[in-house]
Write a protein that holds these residues in place. Structure first.
Motif, PDB file in Angstrom:
ATOM      1  N   THR A   2       3.306 -22.203  -7.350  1.00 55.87           N
ATOM      2  CA  THR A   2       2.566 -21.619  -8.466  1.00 55.87           C
ATOM      3  C   THR A   2       2.800 -22.451  -9.714  1.00 55.87           C
ATOM      4  O   THR A   2       3.476 -22.017 -10.664  1.00 55.87           O
ATOM      5  N   ALA A  17      -4.731 -12.121 -12.313  1.00 57.03           N
ATOM      6  CA  ALA A  17      -4.383 -11.865 -10.913  1.00 57.03           C
ATOM      7  C   ALA A  17      -4.775 -10.465 -10.447  1.00 57.03           C
ATOM      8  O   ALA A  17      -4.583 -10.138  -9.269  1.00 57.03           O
ATOM      9  N   ARG A  19      -6.658  -7.629  -8.845  1.00 55.01           N
ATOM     10  CA  ARG A  19      -7.676  -7.577  -7.801  1.00 55.01           C
ATOM     11  C   ARG A  19      -8.513  -6.307  -7.936  1.00 55.01           C
ATOM     12  O   ARG A  19      -8.024  -5.278  -8.401  1.00 55.01           O
ATOM     13  N   HIS A  74      -5.158 -15.239   0.879  1.00 57.29           N
ATOM     14  CA  HIS A  74      -4.286 -15.143  -0.294  1.00 57.29           C
ATOM     15  C   HIS A  74      -4.092 -13.693  -0.746  1.00 57.29           C
ATOM     16  O   HIS A  74      -3.555 -13.456  -1.839  1.00 57.29           O
ATOM     17  N   ASN A  75      -4.545 -12.727   0.077  1.00 55.55           N
ATOM     18  CA  ASN A  75      -4.455 -11.303  -0.262  1.00 55.55           C
ATOM     19  C   ASN A  75      -5.148 -10.996  -1.586  1.00 55.55           C
ATOM     20  O   ASN A  75      -4.704 -10.134  -2.350  1.00 55.55           O
ATOM     21  N   ALA A  76      -6.245 -11.708  -1.856  1.00 56.35           N
ATOM     22  CA  ALA A  76      -6.951 -11.558  -3.127  1.00 56.35           C
ATOM     23  C   ALA A  76      -8.317 -10.900  -2.971  1.00 56.35           C
ATOM     24  O   ALA A  76      -9.011 -10.690  -3.968  1.00 56.35           O
ATOM     25  N   HIS A 274      -3.037 -16.814  -6.087  1.00 57.47           N
ATOM     26  CA  HIS A 274      -3.376 -15.430  -5.791  1.00 57.47           C
ATOM     27  C   HIS A 274      -4.352 -14.836  -6.790  1.00 57.47           C
ATOM     28  O   HIS A 274      -4.644 -13.630  -6.738  1.00 57.47           O
TER      29      HIS A 274
END
Length: 314
Positions: A2, A17, A19, A74-76, A274
């Motif tokens: 990051t 970040a 979501r 990326h769990n985004a 992310h």
């Protein structure tokens, strides 16, 4: 993994970040809706122009599905991890013969070792810059389906070879994920064929071949290559997060045909991986406000990015 934390504060990163489940639903619905509209366009006005346009648009949205699977990796894509993985797998990855788990493992390695000897994507970017003739041959193979047929044939043969061999499947997963391919084709093929069958059921028997298989073998391969070139082709092989990746500015036509769902903001994505794709333009603007524009490797268009990689007049 990051590098953006060195340039953006926690207070600046947190809203970027964030979501949104609503946006996740909209993006997936938009992608499939665009595919449906492209098919409907030909159904309403069947002619060579609408046929070619449908193939191009659908191929670009197949890339869109790959990008949304990338978001899920990326769990985004969604706030809920389970829903994120289910949608990313079955509505985004499997319909284009990809596999979320394999892609996630490979792709996080790419982020960890970007443009270094350990980067699994280095084999793609290290070829550039190259000659105009070489790029022309690559694009010709993509647009005529030779790249797609070769990769699909290899995927089929490898799936038979790997059947029941879990260790071999894990070893091969990264190579397949590199180009959005599932190491075990039999898990994804029914979904891929199911989409083609559904398209045929709403139209004629050949529509599934024309509007799912053909775009997959041609335009999808072409724009996938353009995306790979623009992101890391002819960039520095270094650990500098401003120079080892490129952001390419894209207008409405490029976003429709080549760069869906803000995939062109690749430098920003590598800064903080992310951050959901729809917040990347805000991050781009924030980095510019901080006076970092001169350090960032950007291209004003995909044409310029391709010229940097070798697409110059013969």
């Amino acid at each position: 993994m990051t590098p953006g934390k060195a340039y953006l504060s926690t207070e600046e990163i947190r809203p970027l970040a964030e979501r949104s489940d609503l946006m996740g639903v909209w993006l997936v619905a938009h992608c499939w809706g665009t595919i449906a509209l492209a098919v409907a366009l030909f159904g309403l006005w069947p002619n060579p122009l609408t046929f070619v346009l449908a193939v191009i648009v659908i191929g670009s949205r197949q890339l869109g599905l790959a990008i949304l699977m990338h978001e899920a990796a990326h769990n985004a894509l969604f706030r809920n991890r389970r829903f994120n993985d289910i949608v990313g797998e079955w509505l985004c990855g499997r319909p284009i013969l990809a596999e979320l788990a394999a892609y996630r493992h490979y792709h996080l390695t790419h982020h960890r070792f970007t443009q270094t000897d350990k980067d699994p994507d280095l084999v793609l970017s290290s070829k550039f810059p190259t000659s105009h003739a070489s790029m022309r041959r690559k694009f010709a193979r993509d647009l005529t389906g030779r790249t797609g047929i070769k990769q699909l044939t290899g995927q089929i043969l490898m799936s038979f070879r790997l059947a029941g061999d879990d260790e071999a499947i894990k070893a091969a997963a990264s190579d397949f994920a590199q180009s959005f391919k599932a190491p075990q084709l039999w898990k994804s093929l029914p979904i891929f064929l199911g989409v083609a069958l559904l398209i045929s059921l709403v139209g004629d028997w050949w529509w599934g071949l024309a509007f799912w298989l053909l775009p997959y073998l041609t335009w999808f391969q072409f724009v996938l290559r353009i995306r790979n070139i623009a992101e890391h082709g002819a960039t520095e092989q270094s650990e500098d997060p401003f120079r080892n990746v490129r952001t390419t500015l894209a207008g409405p036509i490029a976003r429709l045909l080549v760069a869906p769902y803000w995939v062109n903001y690749h430098l920003e994505h590598h800064m903080i991986m992310h951050v959901p794709c729809y917040n990347l333009p805000r991050m781009h603007a924030l980095l510019l406000e901080k006076g970092l524009g001169a350090r960032m490797k950007t291209a004003p268009s995909y044409g310029v990015a391709l010229r940097e990689a070798g697409w110059r007049s013969a």
